[in-house]
Design a protein around this motif. Structure first.
Motif, PDB file in Angstrom:
ATOM      1  N   TYR A   4       0.863  -1.183   0.000  1.00 55.81           N
ATOM      2  CA  TYR A   4       0.000   0.000   0.000  1.00 55.81           C
ATOM      3  C   TYR A   4       0.893   1.225   0.000  1.00 55.81           C
ATOM      4  N   ALA A  63      -4.303   0.192  -2.137  1.00 59.47           N
ATOM      5  CA  ALA A  63      -4.591   0.927  -0.905  1.00 59.47           C
ATOM      6  C   ALA A  63      -3.655   2.122  -0.765  1.00 59.47           C
ATOM      7  N   LYS A  92      -2.484   5.192   2.346  1.00 62.08           N
ATOM      8  CA  LYS A  92      -2.569   5.735   3.696  1.00 62.08           C
ATOM      9  C   LYS A  92      -2.369   7.241   3.657  1.00 62.08           C
ATOM     10  N   LEU A 105     -10.129   1.806  -4.061  1.00 62.49           N
ATOM     11  CA  LEU A 105      -8.941   1.990  -3.228  1.00 62.49           C
ATOM     12  C   LEU A 105      -9.325   1.861  -1.763  1.00 62.49           C
ATOM     13  N   GLU A 106      -8.630   0.970  -1.052  1.00 64.03           N
ATOM     14  CA  GLU A 106      -8.770   0.941   0.400  1.00 64.03           C
ATOM     15  C   GLU A 106      -8.010   2.131   0.976  1.00 64.03           C
ATOM     16  N   TYR A 147     -10.171   1.447   6.121  1.00 64.17           N
ATOM     17  CA  TYR A 147      -9.711   0.090   6.428  1.00 64.17           C
ATOM     18  C   TYR A 147      -9.134  -0.021   7.830  1.00 64.17           C
ATOM     19  N   PHE A 198      -1.605  -6.245   3.292  1.00 63.53           N
ATOM     20  CA  PHE A 198      -0.892  -5.121   2.682  1.00 63.53           C
ATOM     21  C   PHE A 198       0.374  -4.861   3.485  1.00 63.53           C
TER      22      PHE A 198
END
Length: 375
Positions: free
Chosen positions: A122, A148, A150, A176-177, A214, A316
């Protein structure tokens, strides 16, 4: 049986222009330091590690000279004692695993059990950008094949942080997470802001839960076991943390008290590969996720990839990237080849012995600030 003959520690500084305004640091970073540790044996092999600056290690380096590099449990016990008396010495553990893999002629992830030979990355951003720019970052992440992203909280107002997540959610939907890092677990030495209260963390968690985030990372101080447990009981969103937790008993507390869904210790900051292999298996045995923090350089990233792939795997794993301020080339300037996943966001573990990395000696020479050798 080979023996360790000497240990080299070099320190390096890469000038960052433009500076890197890390969201968790109130001071933009104009230099990126790196410590590189090399441990040599009497058959000409070298193990490589990196991480903290190894403060105080010089007083104890002699404890490894003349020993068997494969005696990893003994070395780890010594390093745990050194950590108590000095700075975090975990680059040494990483270098010993690299050397052990070269002695045994197999990659570290296979030595650890060979759970999987690939991990999905990710993208972990690090800069507070305006909403429209964060949406553009998310769209680029989707287009690049990653599953993903962050994002970081910590803007002056919570509403500004939330607006970023809402805008990304509206723009990319379920393509997208999203993870959110609240950065409340620890502070830079000069940052005296107090961590969030449980009440504030609950407000944030409920908003993020509605947006399908998530996980929320470090919503409370790392030692607030009761707060973390209470938060998990009252919300459905996953709670992540532990990136700077150090002692084995602290991880046991976090597990036994049901504080976290996602455990994120970093092999170059906490316990090394040896210690975290045990943590990873304990976490997985309780049905929780183990996926390390990897903000550092490519040597640390590779150590955590090998650790995770060898032991328990992960849905991930973190890949720090936020160009132009934080590019793969900047992060991995000490390596001949910056680490990159494939076009679908997969890291494929190397088949070469040890960690499977090669130092860029010319780049290290250009950025050298100090060096020491211990016999």
């Amino acid at each position: 049986m080979s023996r360790i003959t000497h240990i080299e520690i070099t320190h390096h500084q890469l000038v960052l222009d433009p500076p890197f305004p890390a969201s968790w640091d109130t001071r933009p970073r104009t230099h990126f330091p790196a410590t590189v540790l090399r441990v040599h044996d009497d058959e000409g092999r070298t193990g490589i590690g990196s991480g903290d600056a190894m403060y105080g290690f010089s007083d104890y380096a002699h404890l490894f000279i003349g020993t068997d590099p494969l005696d990893l449990e003994r070395h780890h016990a010594v390093l745990m004692n050194i950590e108590f008396h000095a700075g975090r010495p975990w680059p040494m553990d990483v270098a010993l695993w690299d050397l052990a893999g070269k002695v045994r002629n197999e990659p570290v992830w296979r030595m650890l059990g060979g759970h999987t030979d690939r991990l999905r990355a990710y993208v972990s951003s690090g800069v507070h950008r305006p909403v429209e720019d964060m949406v553009r970052v998310a769209q680029q992440v989707v287009q690049a094949g990653f599953p993903a992203l962050k994002v970081r909280f910590g803007r002056p107002r919570f509403e500004d942080d939330l607006a970023v997540v809402q805008a990304i959610h509206e723009a990319v939907g379920d393509r997208l997470e999203l993870m959110v890092d609240c950065n409340q677990g620890w502070r830079m030495p000069w940052d005296t802001a107090q961590p969030w209260t449980l009440g504030h963390a609950l407000v944030v968690a409920r908003q993020l839960e509605q947006l399908g985030v998530y996980w929320m990372e470090e919503p409370l101080h790392r030692g607030d076991y009761e707060g973390l447990r209470a938060l998990r009981k009252q919300v459905g969103i996953r709670v992540a943390g532990g990136e700077m937790t150090r002692e084995p008993y602290e991880f046991r507390e976090l597990l036994e008290r049901d504080c976290l869904d996602v455990f994120q210790p970093d092999a170059v900051c906490s316990g090394g590969i040896t210690g975290l292999a045990k943590v990873a298996r304990a976490v997985a045995a309780q049905g929780r996720i183990f996926t390390p923090h990897t903000w550092g350089n490519g040597i640390g990233l590779m150590a955590n990839l090998q650790l995770t792939a060898g032991t328990v795997g992960a849905p991930f794993i973190e890949w720090p990237l936020d160009a132009p301020e934080w590019s793969a080339e900047r992060r991995d300037y000490m390596l001949t080849h910056p680490l990159r996943p494939d076009g679908q966001g997969w890291f494929h573990l190397p088949q070469t012995p040890g960690l499977g990395i090669e130092l860029d000696e010319a780049a290290l020479a250009r950025t050298l600030s100090s060096a020491a050798t211990f016999h």
